[in-house]
Structures are given as structure tokens and as C-alpha cells.
Design a protein around this motif. Structure first.
Motif, PDB file in Angstrom:
ATOM      1  N   PHE A   1      65.439  20.381  -9.808  1.00 27.53           N
ATOM      2  CA  PHE A   1      65.096  19.198 -10.604  1.00 27.53           C
ATOM      3  C   PHE A   1      66.076  18.075 -10.278  1.00 27.53           C
ATOM      4  CE2 PHE A   1      65.260  16.540 -14.432  1.00 27.53           C
ATOM      5  CZ  PHE A   1      63.907  16.283 -14.606  1.00 27.53           C
ATOM      6  N   ASP A   2      65.538  16.868 -10.060  1.00 30.12           N
ATOM      7  CA  ASP A   2      66.397  15.757  -9.680  1.00 30.12           C
ATOM      8  C   ASP A   2      65.823  14.442 -10.193  1.00 30.12           C
ATOM      9  OD1 ASP A   2      64.203  15.338  -8.053  1.00 30.12           O
ATOM     10  OD2 ASP A   2      65.268  15.674  -6.166  1.00 30.12           O
ATOM     11  N   HIS A   3      66.417  13.339  -9.735  1.00 35.71           N
ATOM     12  CA  HIS A   3      66.021  12.013 -10.193  1.00 35.71           C
ATOM     13  C   HIS A   3      64.577  11.692  -9.808  1.00 35.71           C
ATOM     14  CE1 HIS A   3      66.579   7.970 -11.589  1.00 35.71           C
ATOM     15  NE2 HIS A   3      66.448   7.431 -10.389  1.00 35.71           N
ATOM     16  N   LEU A   4      64.161  12.105  -8.620  1.00 44.10           N
ATOM     17  CA  LEU A   4      62.782  11.876  -8.194  1.00 44.10           C
ATOM     18  C   LEU A   4      61.805  12.610  -9.108  1.00 44.10           C
ATOM     19  CD1 LEU A   4      62.815  12.054  -4.277  1.00 44.10           C
ATOM     20  CD2 LEU A   4      62.157  10.106  -5.693  1.00 44.10           C
ATOM     21  N   ALA A   5      62.101  13.879  -9.384  1.00 40.75           N
ATOM     22  CA  ALA A   5      61.220  14.663 -10.247  1.00 40.75           C
ATOM     23  C   ALA A   5      61.142  14.057 -11.641  1.00 40.75           C
ATOM     24  CB  ALA A   5      61.720  16.108 -10.320  1.00 40.75           C
ATOM     25  N   ALA A   6      62.289  13.628 -12.169  1.00 37.71           N
ATOM     26  CA  ALA A   6      62.307  13.012 -13.499  1.00 37.71           C
ATOM     27  C   ALA A   6      61.470  11.737 -13.513  1.00 37.71           C
ATOM     28  CB  ALA A   6      63.743  12.706 -13.910  1.00 37.71           C
ATOM     29  N   SER A   7      61.587  10.929 -12.464  1.00 36.47           N
ATOM     30  CA  SER A   7      60.825   9.681 -12.389  1.00 36.47           C
ATOM     31  C   SER A   7      59.334   9.958 -12.291  1.00 36.47           C
ATOM     32  CB  SER A   7      61.291   8.860 -11.182  1.00 36.47           C
ATOM     33  OG  SER A   7      62.658   8.516 -11.303  1.00 36.47           O
ATOM     34  N   GLY A   8      58.960  10.979 -11.505  1.00 33.20           N
ATOM     35  CA  GLY A   8      57.554  11.341 -11.393  1.00 33.20           C
ATOM     36  C   GLY A   8      56.981  11.812 -12.716  1.00 33.20           C
ATOM     37  N   LEU A   9      57.744  12.617 -13.449  1.00 32.98           N
ATOM     38  CA  LEU A   9      57.284  13.085 -14.756  1.00 32.98           C
ATOM     39  C   LEU A   9      57.134  11.927 -15.738  1.00 32.98           C
ATOM     40  CD1 LEU A   9      59.384  16.367 -15.108  1.00 32.98           C
ATOM     41  CD2 LEU A   9      56.904  16.193 -14.837  1.00 32.98           C
ATOM     42  N   GLN A  10      58.074  10.984 -15.698  1.00 30.37           N
ATOM     43  CA  GLN A  10      57.959   9.813 -16.568  1.00 30.37           C
ATOM     44  C   GLN A  10      56.703   9.010 -16.239  1.00 30.37           C
ATOM     45  OE1 GLN A  10      61.836   8.053 -15.822  1.00 30.37           O
ATOM     46  NE2 GLN A  10      62.550   8.602 -17.868  1.00 30.37           N
ATOM     47  N   ALA A  11      56.395   8.889 -14.951  1.00 29.66           N
ATOM     48  CA  ALA A  11      55.197   8.156 -14.543  1.00 29.66           C
ATOM     49  C   ALA A  11      53.938   8.868 -15.027  1.00 29.66           C
ATOM     50  CB  ALA A  11      55.173   8.005 -13.025  1.00 29.66           C
ATOM     51  N   GLN A  12      53.919  10.197 -14.942  1.00 37.68           N
ATOM     52  CA  GLN A  12      52.769  10.952 -15.444  1.00 37.68           C
ATOM     53  C   GLN A  12      52.606  10.758 -16.951  1.00 37.68           C
ATOM     54  OE1 GLN A  12      53.031  15.063 -14.175  1.00 37.68           O
ATOM     55  NE2 GLN A  12      53.550  14.479 -12.080  1.00 37.68           N
ATOM     56  N   GLN A  13      53.728  10.775 -17.664  1.00 37.38           N
ATOM     57  CA  GLN A  13      53.682  10.564 -19.111  1.00 37.38           C
ATOM     58  C   GLN A  13      53.175   9.164 -19.435  1.00 37.38           C
ATOM     59  OE1 GLN A  13      57.788  11.321 -19.950  1.00 37.38           O
ATOM     60  NE2 GLN A  13      57.580  13.551 -19.873  1.00 37.38           N
ATOM     61  N   TYR A  14      53.583   8.190 -18.618  1.00 33.86           N
ATOM     62  CA  TYR A  14      53.164   6.812 -18.876  1.00 33.86           C
ATOM     63  C   TYR A  14      51.663   6.640 -18.634  1.00 33.86           C
ATOM     64  CZ  TYR A  14      53.362   1.759 -19.173  1.00 33.86           C
ATOM     65  OH  TYR A  14      53.164   0.469 -19.572  1.00 33.86           O
TER      66      TYR A  14
END
Length: 371
Positions: A137-150
Motif C-alpha cells: 500500500f502506498d501513495h498511489l494506491a491511496a490516491s486511487g482509492l480516494q478517486a474511486q470514493q469520489y
């Protein structure tokens, strides 16, 4: 003890933001920026009471790396402090010292050369080490998950492409950002997928650069500048370290930081003339705009057509000098408030400045400005 003194931004200076400053070292970027700032302000190093610098030992590749840059910063025989966070936090530290009466003039410096580091490892070092880091898990994964949530809140991949294209178009007009050609919306939408649903240009591009800001108390500021820009409010907050514990689709730490700054300034964010924000991804920028109260949840894209001028600099997507990005937003807002005609603005009076740090934008700092 009396009321806190007023503090102003009186001058700013910066280098060009490049994907790599291969022909310059940290000390070169820092010293040239500091010298330019002092010339603009019309003062010498002897007039500066303290220096606060912002950088990262991890990115620099050595412990207590600021000790190697003291000469370039002009910090020898002065009070010097290091903030291991974005430069906007360093600015709030300096403003607090001056407001408390401990000093009159402060030099705030933020720098970064991520071209000499592995940025993915920099962010990986900040991930929760027992459960998240071992599985990658890293910054890219966190950003992708945030985008999915958005997207679940009403956003779309098309919105992300439009936000990114706008950011690069604005940055292409910024003389301090080195860009050969801004990618089109179609090129962005069809680019390499790096963290679904985010494509390559939808993530902030790491760049090298340095920025310096001069702060001063009210009496000194009025003597140094005909256009002092006043710091009217400040706030910062940190979200949970463990990403799964954070509230999906929201940046609660950003909301808290904004409330603190607005309460101090007595500012309704919807009346702000300018907003310069730092988003680590296209979805992140939209989430920040909403957390700052500039739009309703899920409607961040509408902010760009509203009364507040958003990221005329281009923001962090085209140019993200990690550790210096937020202080650059402060410098950008200062220029827009003092040179409004250059940016096509009428008579701007207030600005909101935002910085973020950590994996998935865990930490946030908000500063409000007024003229």
C-alpha cells in the motif's frame, strides 16, 4: 500579554520548477532564491531575525540535511529551525513567532529535489508499517482509492481529465513552471493507468525547485512594502495515520484546518477572491475544494466556474516540488493579490492558501490572506 501582532508577507522569490535541475545542487537553488528575495525586499541578511526551512531528510538522502545548507540559506549565526513538513507549515511557524513579538523579520525557505530520489519510497516510508506497507500500500494506491470514493459521490473520470487539462493549461502560462507542451484532455484521458481510475497526468508531477518568503511585523512590513499582504488566519490538522480509518470521500483534517483559519480571519470561504490549493491528484484537488467550503460535496468541479479564482498558477498537478508546494501556493497568491492585472483579476481582496502532506493527503494546512 497583548493581542497578537499583525504579520504580513512582504516579498517572495522562487526558482523555475523543473522535472530535474540536473545542473544545480540544493545549495545553488537555495542561495540563488534567497539572494533574489533579499534584492526584491531591499534588505540584507543582517536584517533577518530568523530562518525557518522546510525540506525532507528522506528526499535529501541524509540525516539533518538542513545543516549542509545553512550557508546557502544565510542562516549562520542566526536562529534557524527546520520543519519536516510542507513549507506552508514553516510559514505559520514564522508568523506565530512574529505575532508573539519574538522577532520582526523572518525568512521562510522550502526546497525539494525529488529528481535525485525515489519518490515512491519516500511515501512508502510514511505508510503504516505492520499491515499496510508489507502488502505494498502506498501513495498511489491511496490516491486511487480516494478517486474511486469520489466517483461514488457523483464525480467522474471525465471530471478528472478536465481538472487535469485545466491545471496544465494554467501552468503553461506560468513563467515559473517548465513545460514543453500541455497535454490535451484526450491525451490525459487515454494515458497510462497508474492507480485506477487515475491516469498518469492525473497524479501530481514531482519537480525540483525552491521558494522563499519574507514575513514581517506590521510596522516593519509597511516600511518595506507598499503592498503588504496580511496573514489573517491559520489552521492545520492531521487525519488518522491508518488510511482505512479515514472517512471515505472526505478530507476531515482539511475541513478542520479550514475552520480554524476562517474563524480567526472571520472569512466566509465563498467570498474569497483567490484560492491556491495543493492536490496530490485530480480527485484530491476536487476533494480539497469541497473540504475548504468552496463547493458542496461531490460538486467540486463547479468551483472552477464560480466567483473564486482557483489555482491560476496551475496548482500541484503539473508541478509538485514536494515539501515546497504549499509555500509556492502562498507565493502565487501573494503575486495575484499584488499584481492582479497580470492575472486578469479585477480587485482581489482575499485569498485561501492550502497545503497537504503525507499518504493520501493525511495532513493539511490552511492560511488566509488579505490586502
Amino acid at each position: 500579554m497583548g493581542a497578537p501582532r499583525s504579520v504580513a508577507v512582504v516579498a517572495t522569490a522562487q526558482t523555475e520548477l523543473r522535472s530535474a535541475w540536473s545542473n544545480a545542487q540544493h545549495v545553488d537553488l537555495i542561495s540563488s532564491t534567497v539572494m533574489r528575495l533579499l534584492r526584491i525586499a531591499g534588505i540584507g541578511l543582517a536584517d533577518v531575525d530568523f530562518v525557518i526551512d522546510s525540506g525532507s531528510d528522506v528526499l535529501d538522502g541524509r540525516s539533518i540535511s538542513n545543516c549542509g545548507f545553512l550557508g546557502a540559506m544565510g542562516a549562520h549565526h542566526k536562529e534557524e529551525s527546520r520543519v519536516e513538513e510542507d513549507g506552508l507549515w514553516a510559514a505559520t511557524y514564522g508568523a506565530t513567532k512574529i505575532a508573539a513579538g519574538a522577532a520582526e523579520i523572518g525568512l521562510i525557505i522550502a526546497y525539494s529535489k525529488p529528481s535525485e530520489s525515489d519518490v515512491s519510497l519516500f511515501y512508502a516510508s510514511q505508510v503504516e508499517p505492520f499491515y499496510q506497507r508489507p502488502v505494498g500500500f502506498d501513495h498511489l494506491a491511496a490516491s486511487g482509492l480516494q478517486a474511486q470514493q469520489y466517483i461514488r459521490m457523483g464525480g467522474s473520470e471525465a471530471d478528472f481529465a478536465k481538472v487535469t487539462a485545466r491545471a496544465w493549461e494554467q501552468a503553461a502560462q506560468n513563467p515559473f513552471v517548465d513545460i514543453e507542451a500541455a497535454p490535451s484532455e484526450q491525451e490525459i484521458a487515454s494515458g497510462e493507468m497508474v492507480a485506477a481510475p487515475l491516469r498518469r497526468h492525473m497524479m501530481a508531477r514531482s519537480v525540483d525547485g525552491c521558494v522563499a518568503v519574507l514575513l514581517a511585523g506590521a510596522e516593519v512590513a509597511r516600511g518595506m512594502s507598499s503592498q503588504p499582504v496580511w496573514i489573517t488566519g491559520m489552521g492545520s490538522a492531521m487525519d488518522n495515520h491508518a488510511f482505512p480509518v479515514r472517512k471515505p470521500g472526505r478530507l476531515e483534517a482539511c475541513e478542520a484546518a479550514a475552520r480554524a483559519a476562517y474563524n480567526r480571519a472571520g472569512l466566509d470561504p465563498r467570498s474569497a477572491s483567490i484560492a491556491e490549493v495543493s492536490g496530490s491528484s485530480a480527485a484530491g484537488e476536487l476533494m480539497v475544494l469541497e473540504a475548504l467550503g468552496l463547493s458542496k460535496p461531490g460538486q467540486g468541479f463547479d468551483t472552477y466556474s464560480g466567483p473564486t479564482a482557483i489555482n491560476l498558477s496551475g496548482g500541484a498537478l503539473p508541478a509538485d516540488p514536494i515539501m515546497a508546494t504549499g509555500l509556492l501556493r502562498l507565493a502565487d497568491a501573494h503575486r495575484q493579490l499584488t499584481q492582479p492585472k497580470v492575472f486578469g483579476l479585477a480587485s482581489p481582496e482575499t485569498a485561501i492558501v492550502h497545503a497537504a502532506g503525507g499518504v493520501g493527503m493525511q495532513t493539511h494546512c490552511v492560511v488566509t490572506l488579505g490586502v
